[in-house]
Design a protein around this motif. Structure first.
Motif, PDB file in Angstrom:
ATOM      1  N   THR A 156      -1.534   9.945   5.037  1.00 52.94           N
ATOM      2  CA  THR A 156      -0.503  10.000   4.246  1.00 52.94           C
ATOM      3  C   THR A 156      -0.426  10.549   2.884  1.00 52.94           C
ATOM      4  O   THR A 156       0.494  11.185   2.533  1.00 52.94           O
ATOM      5  N   GLY A 157      -1.796  10.696   2.378  1.00 53.03           N
ATOM      6  CA  GLY A 157      -2.155  11.513   1.163  1.00 53.03           C
ATOM      7  C   GLY A 157      -1.947  13.229   1.498  1.00 53.03           C
ATOM      8  O   GLY A 157      -1.454  13.981   0.915  1.00 53.03           O
ATOM      9  N   LYS A 160       1.609  14.241   1.972  1.00 54.27           N
ATOM     10  CA  LYS A 160       2.213  14.466   0.838  1.00 54.27           C
ATOM     11  C   LYS A 160       1.769  15.597  -0.115  1.00 54.27           C
ATOM     12  O   LYS A 160       2.664  16.239  -0.904  1.00 54.27           O
ATOM     13  N   THR A 161       0.467  15.722  -0.096  1.00 50.91           N
ATOM     14  CA  THR A 161       0.021  16.873  -0.909  1.00 50.91           C
ATOM     15  C   THR A 161       0.454  17.971  -0.269  1.00 50.91           C
ATOM     16  O   THR A 161       0.997  19.033  -1.056  1.00 50.91           O
ATOM     17  N   ASP A 250       2.227   3.354  -1.082  1.00 54.70           N
ATOM     18  CA  ASP A 250       2.270   4.303  -0.321  1.00 54.70           C
ATOM     19  C   ASP A 250       3.535   5.175  -0.628  1.00 54.70           C
ATOM     20  O   ASP A 250       3.394   6.431  -0.897  1.00 54.70           O
ATOM     21  N   VAL A 253       3.244   6.324  -4.550  1.00 53.76           N
ATOM     22  CA  VAL A 253       2.109   6.863  -5.431  1.00 53.76           C
ATOM     23  C   VAL A 253       2.453   7.906  -6.086  1.00 53.76           C
ATOM     24  O   VAL A 253       1.594   7.991  -7.050  1.00 53.76           O
ATOM     25  N   TRP A 257       1.181   8.040 -10.061  1.00 54.37           N
ATOM     26  CA  TRP A 257       0.363   9.070 -10.827  1.00 54.37           C
ATOM     27  C   TRP A 257       1.182   9.832 -12.046  1.00 54.37           C
ATOM     28  O   TRP A 257       0.562  10.143 -13.019  1.00 54.37           O
ATOM     29  N   ILE A 269      -3.900  12.855  -5.139  1.00 57.50           N
ATOM     30  CA  ILE A 269      -3.076  11.882  -4.051  1.00 57.50           C
ATOM     31  C   ILE A 269      -4.015  11.754  -2.866  1.00 57.50           C
ATOM     32  O   ILE A 269      -4.337  10.577  -2.250  1.00 57.50           O
ATOM     33  N   THR A 270      -4.644  12.703  -2.730  1.00 59.63           N
ATOM     34  CA  THR A 270      -5.430  12.914  -1.296  1.00 59.63           C
ATOM     35  C   THR A 270      -6.782  12.466  -1.732  1.00 59.63           C
ATOM     36  O   THR A 270      -7.484  11.508  -0.967  1.00 59.63           O
ATOM     37  N   GLU A 273      -7.815   8.944  -2.063  1.00 53.82           N
ATOM     38  CA  GLU A 273      -7.655   8.125  -0.772  1.00 53.82           C
ATOM     39  C   GLU A 273      -8.887   8.311   0.142  1.00 53.82           C
ATOM     40  O   GLU A 273      -9.254   7.788   1.221  1.00 53.82           O
TER      41      GLU A 273
END
Length: 432
Positions: A156-157, A160-161, A250, A253, A257, A269-270, A273
């Motif tokens: 999920t991170g 999104k990254t 989730d 996030v 940040w 973000i990653t 996690e």
């Protein structure tokens, strides 16, 4: 083709290679789905221009989660009754339809984008159940399911990254970015589906240790609820609280940040996690070392209590400025994801085996997940309807504290219920 078949047969015959094969397949498969479901969260969509006075991203999140939630309710029947030979068609069809809806999201007028993202979420809630059906009921299910469940944290991170990078570094628009991200991950998804189809099947020793897993029709579902409904209800409520906290964390996030001053560091973000994923993966995978199903179930429940305590203590420390934002996000990530993934990897799996019930965890999981996402939608709606005068971080702090306290009470009572009722039935059967 002959060489490929020979290679596949060698993999299946080797115990550790076949486990690695399934783990990689499950991880890549669900990562591909997450690229279709979660990538849109990398955008802000402040220029969407909806006519009503609400946060536009919240509207999109609610819309997708509504579709995802309906998919979970449909999955109570579809997943629990699905025959093994139908899995591949369902997997590919569900994800491709979701990707097609992201394409529509990119091009339709603003007022239809909400509908497009709803239709994107509508099929995707059943993907996990189909993938899980390949790995449940095995002696190493915890290890396999842990690999699958790390996608909840790491992937999920990751997606999104990728989404943020596409916007910031490659000039892809916010509305096109989700479709492009999903398309980038599609080849990996298709390879993973092929790998799952050609993975090693459950053997006789698996069935002996974990009970036979068979489709559950309506009559069998009612039978389970009649016998174990009170304890199952307790587990469902705990899972609802976990889903609410996990989903809120989730979904927003990026906003957390940004409020904490890290908006220009998308890699965070990653990166934050990764330790969460490693810790949770190691702890949940160790479940395969516990052969006794009752002991494994109780340890899973005990770790759920530990997770709630971590969330509560870390949040109180952060609220009083005693730990950093990074330490808080990692700690609460472990506290939430450890029990959340234990439900997927160990608790429901070992409960079925502990109760010696012929069925599948698809019914248990989808009942809990459907109500979990219903709770998630209700929290988002309440936040918008009542216009809480709080930042995202402040709201998340309060949500963590209240949910953790509720989980501590409920999981203790539920754990006590299953142990007492199972012991009572054992005594009665011995006296009969």
């Amino acid at each position: 083709m002959a060489e490929l078949k020979e290679f596949k047969d060698k993999i299946i015959k080797s115990s550790w290679l076949s486990s690695a094969w399934i783990m990689i397949a499950a991880f890549l498969c669900y990562t591909g789905m997450y690229a279709v479901r979660k990538s849109f969260l990398a955008g802000q969509y402040v220029d969407l221009g909806l006519s009503f006075d609400v946060d536009t991203k919240v509207v999109l999140v609610i819309s997708q989660v509504l579709g995802y939630m309906l998919s979970k309710f449909a999955g109570i029947k579809i997943i629990s009754e699905m025959a093994p030979d139908k899995r591949v068609k369902w997997l590919v069809g569900l994800v491709v339809f979701g990707l097609f809806m992201l394409g529509a999201f990119a091009v339709v007028p603003p007022h239809l984008k909400v509908l497009a993202i709803f239709l994107n979420g509508l099929p995707l809630g059943m993907v996990f159940g189909v993938v899980l059906s390949y790995i449940e009921g095995r002696r190493n299910t915890e290890l396999l399911a842990a690999a699958l469940s790390t996608t909840f944290i790491f992937s999920t991170g990751l997606v999104k990254t990728v989404g943020v990078v596409l916007i910031q570094d490659y000039g892809v628009s916010e509305y096109t970015m989700p479709f492009v991200t999903g398309l980038l991950f599609l080849p990996l998804f298709l390879i993973a589906v092929w790998m799952l189809k050609n993975s090693k099947k459950v053997d006789a020793l698996d069935i002996k240790e974990r009970s036979e897993r068979i489709p559950m029709n309506r009559a069998r579902r009612r039978e389970f609820v009649k016998k174990h409904g009170i304890g199952f209800a307790g587990l469902v409520i705990v899972y609802v609280l976990l889903t609410i906290v996990r989903d809120f964390r989730d979904n927003f996030v990026v906003e957390f940040w940004a409020e904490l001053g890290y908006s220009q560091k998308p890699a965070l973000i990653t990166l934050t996690e990764i330790p969460v994923a490693v810790i949770v993966l190691v702890l949940t995978a160790m479940g395969i070392l516990i052969r006794k199903n009752k002991l494994a179930f109780n340890i899973g429940m005990g770790l759920t209590i530990l997770g709630a305590l971590i969330v509560l203590l870390a949040t109180l420390l952060f609220e009083n400025s005693l730990i950093s934002p990074v330490a808080w996000m990692i700690s609460t990530g472990v506290g939430v994801y450890l029990p959340y993934i234990l439900f997927h990897c160990l608790i429901f799996e070992r409960l079925i085996a502990f109760l010696q019930y012929k069925g599948n965890i698809g019914f248990l999981f989808y009942t809990a997940d459907a109500f979990g996402y219903l709770g998630s939608v209700l929290v988002l709606l309440l936040k918008e309807v009542f216009k809480y005068n709080q930042t995202w971080v402040e709201f998340f702090i309060n949500l963590n504290i209240k949910s953790a306290i509720g989980m501590l009470v409920l999981i203790s009572l539920t754990m006590l219920y299953f142990n007492i009722t199972k012991s009572s039935k054992k005594v009665l059967s011995e006296l009969a």
